[in-house]
Design a protein around this motif. Structure first.
Motif, PDB file in Angstrom:
ATOM      1  N   GLU A   1       0.814  -1.212   0.000  1.00 22.90           N
ATOM      2  CA  GLU A   1       0.000   0.000   0.000  1.00 22.90           C
ATOM      3  C   GLU A   1       0.847   1.263   0.000  1.00 22.90           C
ATOM      4  N   ASP A   2       2.075   1.180   0.473  1.00 21.64           N
ATOM      5  CA  ASP A   2       2.913   2.370   0.572  1.00 21.64           C
ATOM      6  C   ASP A   2       3.626   2.716  -0.732  1.00 21.64           C
ATOM      7  N   TRP A   3       3.644   1.802  -1.693  1.00 22.80           N
ATOM      8  CA  TRP A   3       4.353   2.038  -2.952  1.00 22.80           C
ATOM      9  C   TRP A   3       3.437   1.729  -4.128  1.00 22.80           C
ATOM     10  N   VAL A   4       3.662   2.431  -5.213  1.00 17.99           N
ATOM     11  CA  VAL A   4       2.874   2.225  -6.425  1.00 17.99           C
ATOM     12  C   VAL A   4       3.831   2.147  -7.609  1.00 17.99           C
ATOM     13  N   THR A   5       3.556   1.244  -8.533  1.00 21.07           N
ATOM     14  CA  THR A   5       4.385   1.096  -9.726  1.00 21.07           C
ATOM     15  C   THR A   5       3.919   2.065 -10.801  1.00 21.07           C
ATOM     16  N   VAL A   6       4.851   2.852 -11.316  1.00 21.66           N
ATOM     17  CA  VAL A   6       4.537   3.889 -12.307  1.00 21.66           C
ATOM     18  C   VAL A   6       5.438   3.704 -13.519  1.00 21.66           C
ATOM     19  N   ARG A   7       4.858   3.803 -14.706  1.00 16.94           N
ATOM     20  CA  ARG A   7       5.628   3.685 -15.948  1.00 16.94           C
ATOM     21  C   ARG A   7       5.969   5.062 -16.487  1.00 16.94           C
ATOM     22  N   CYS A   8       7.220   5.257 -16.861  1.00 13.94           N
ATOM     23  CA  CYS A   8       7.655   6.511 -17.466  1.00 13.94           C
ATOM     24  C   CYS A   8       7.126   6.602 -18.891  1.00 13.94           C
ATOM     25  N   GLY A   9       6.482   7.703 -19.219  1.00 15.21           N
ATOM     26  CA  GLY A   9       5.942   7.884 -20.562  1.00 15.21           C
ATOM     27  C   GLY A   9       6.999   8.142 -21.608  1.00 15.21           C
ATOM     28  N   THR A  10       8.214   8.481 -21.184  1.00 22.44           N
ATOM     29  CA  THR A  10       9.278   8.783 -22.139  1.00 22.44           C
ATOM     30  C   THR A  10      10.067   7.544 -22.541  1.00 22.44           C
ATOM     31  N   CYS A  11      10.525   6.768 -21.539  1.00 21.23           N
ATOM     32  CA  CYS A  11      11.386   5.626 -21.852  1.00 21.23           C
ATOM     33  C   CYS A  11      10.714   4.279 -21.593  1.00 21.23           C
ATOM     34  N   GLY A  12       9.559   4.278 -20.920  1.00 14.89           N
ATOM     35  CA  GLY A  12       8.842   3.035 -20.675  1.00 14.89           C
ATOM     36  C   GLY A  12       9.279   2.262 -19.446  1.00 14.89           C
ATOM     37  N   ARG A  13      10.298   2.773 -18.716  1.00 13.79           N
ATOM     38  CA  ARG A  13      10.729   2.076 -17.508  1.00 13.79           C
ATOM     39  C   ARG A  13       9.629   2.086 -16.453  1.00 13.79           C
ATOM     40  N   GLU A  14       9.568   1.010 -15.664  1.00 14.43           N
ATOM     41  CA  GLU A  14       8.683   0.966 -14.513  1.00 14.43           C
ATOM     42  C   GLU A  14       9.509   1.172 -13.247  1.00 14.43           C
ATOM     43  N   GLY A  15       9.026   2.026 -12.364  1.00 13.45           N
ATOM     44  CA  GLY A  15       9.704   2.269 -11.104  1.00 13.45           C
ATOM     45  C   GLY A  15       8.694   2.359  -9.979  1.00 13.45           C
ATOM     46  N   GLN A  16       9.173   2.240  -8.752  1.00 16.64           N
ATOM     47  CA  GLN A  16       8.288   2.333  -7.601  1.00 16.64           C
ATOM     48  C   GLN A  16       8.392   3.721  -6.984  1.00 16.64           C
ATOM     49  N   TRP A  17       7.237   4.350  -6.822  1.00 18.65           N
ATOM     50  CA  TRP A  17       7.117   5.660  -6.235  1.00 18.65           C
ATOM     51  C   TRP A  17       6.319   5.539  -4.934  1.00 18.65           C
ATOM     52  N   PRO A  18       6.601   6.405  -3.957  1.00 13.58           N
ATOM     53  CA  PRO A  18       5.744   6.400  -2.762  1.00 13.58           C
ATOM     54  C   PRO A  18       4.296   6.687  -3.141  1.00 13.58           C
ATOM     55  N   HIS A  19       3.368   5.946  -2.540  1.00 13.46           N
ATOM     56  CA  HIS A  19       1.954   6.180  -2.803  1.00 13.46           C
ATOM     57  C   HIS A  19       1.596   7.600  -2.376  1.00 13.46           C
ATOM     58  N   PRO A  20       0.914   8.379  -3.228  1.00  9.26           N
ATOM     59  CA  PRO A  20       0.565   9.759  -2.865  1.00  9.26           C
ATOM     60  C   PRO A  20      -0.217   9.824  -1.555  1.00  9.26           C
ATOM     61  N   GLU A  21       0.220  10.715  -0.664  1.00 13.86           N
ATOM     62  CA  GLU A  21      -0.449  10.925   0.613  1.00 13.86           C
ATOM     63  C   GLU A  21      -0.546  12.413   0.902  1.00 13.86           C
ATOM     64  N   LEU A  22      -1.521  12.771   1.734  1.00 12.85           N
ATOM     65  CA  LEU A  22      -1.764  14.163   2.091  1.00 12.85           C
ATOM     66  C   LEU A  22      -2.082  14.238   3.574  1.00 12.85           C
ATOM     67  N   GLY A  23      -1.417  15.132   4.288  1.00  9.20           N
ATOM     68  CA  GLY A  23      -1.693  15.330   5.702  1.00  9.20           C
ATOM     69  C   GLY A  23      -2.731  16.432   5.894  1.00  9.20           C
ATOM     70  N   CYS A  24      -3.859  16.089   6.501  1.00  3.76           N
ATOM     71  CA  CYS A  24      -4.913  17.070   6.776  1.00  3.76           C
ATOM     72  C   CYS A  24      -4.603  17.804   8.077  1.00  3.76           C
ATOM     73  N   ALA A  25      -5.141  19.010   8.205  1.00  4.66           N
ATOM     74  CA  ALA A  25      -4.918  19.808   9.412  1.00  4.66           C
ATOM     75  C   ALA A  25      -5.520  19.159  10.656  1.00  4.66           C
ATOM     76  N   CYS A  26      -6.477  18.253  10.478  1.00  3.82           N
ATOM     77  CA  CYS A  26      -7.099  17.590  11.627  1.00  3.82           C
ATOM     78  C   CYS A  26      -6.230  16.467  12.174  1.00  3.82           C
ATOM     79  N   GLY A  27      -5.133  16.168  11.488  1.00  5.18           N
ATOM     80  CA  GLY A  27      -4.232  15.116  11.933  1.00  5.18           C
ATOM     81  C   GLY A  27      -4.340  13.818  11.160  1.00  5.18           C
ATOM     82  N   THR A  28      -5.341  13.697  10.294  1.00  5.50           N
ATOM     83  CA  THR A  28      -5.512  12.481   9.507  1.00  5.50           C
ATOM     84  C   THR A  28      -4.566  12.486   8.303  1.00  5.50           C
TER      85      THR A  28
END
Length: 231
Positions: free
Chosen positions: A51-78
């Motif tokens: 859940e913490d990582w997502v596989t993303v393909r580069c549109g330029t060269c086609g390589r697949e790499g692992q990126w941190p899964h997008p997250e956002l910290g809310c002001a309420c602490g969540t």
């Protein structure tokens, strides 16, 4: 620049405008996960590798790499996990018999804020342990720049200077590692000269950039593979 989308916190109802951060592919192209506008964000209550990582393909060269899964910290602490488009699947590696196997699960890396050169060394030592290396210690042989760390099967260079690592820096690390029959990993605060990156790709040296939060980011294919499979 990556796309942005409204994200509403399920706990407090606050609405945020969020854009996924982009990370450099090994070819140099900034790549960001595609966000899923039709799905709702979820609160992060526990963490797993898948859940913490997502596989993303580069549109330029086609390589697949692992990126941190997008997250956002809310002001309420969540902490919100922002949905992405496409299937989330960990990169796979091959065992000695050539059979695909899932990447080894790991908990999320806990970084150490970098304020001094010693902090950079501490952050890298923790990261190497997180990757699965045991017995991390100061290296016996000194390099022209930075500080060397060693563990069974690996030699790492920590370069906390304000200048990009040079071709000579990368080659010196690789030559030293070859004499010890070890893999080599370079961590730089200031990045790498273009010829150093090209040479590292040819030699199979894993390159990481350290940010001031203490979180190493892979900048070439060898480093991305190391993150995916671990030691």
């Amino acid at each position: 620049m990556s796309e942005s989308m409204p994200v509403r916190c399920p706990d407090c109802g606050r609405e945020h405008v969020y854009a996924a951060p982009a990370y450099p592919c090994a070819c140099g192209t900034p790549v960001a996960p595609s966000l899923n506008r039709r799905a709702d964000p979820s609160a992060v209550t526990h963490r797993t590798w898948d859940e913490d990582w997502v596989t993303v393909r580069c549109g330029t060269c086609g390589r697949e790499g692992q990126w941190p899964h997008p997250e956002l910290g809310c002001a309420c602490g969540t902490v919100l996990r922002v949905p992405v488009a496409g299937a989330l699947r960990p990169l796979r590696s091959r065992d000695p018999n050539g059979i695909d196997r899932p990447a080894r699960p790991r908990t999320a890396f806990t970084p150490v804020t970098i304020r001094t050169a010693r902090d950079a060394v501490t952050a890298v030592a923790l990261y190497l342990r997180w990757l699965g290396y045991r017995g991390v210690r100061r290296a016996d042989q000194r390099q022209p720049n930075g500080i060397g760390l060693a563990a069974r099967g690996v030699l790492a260079q920590v370069d906390p200077s304000i200048h990009p690592a040079s071709l000579r820096d990368v080659e010196c690390l690789w030559l030293t590692a070859m004499t010890e029959s070890a893999d080599c990993v370079y961590f730089s605060l200031a990045g790498y000269a273009n010829d150093a990156r090209d040479r590292a790709d040819g030699l199979g040296v894993s390159l990481f950039v350290l940010d001031l939060t203490g979180t190493p980011q892979p900048v070439n294919g060898a480093a991305a593979d190391l993150v995916a499979t671990g030691a």
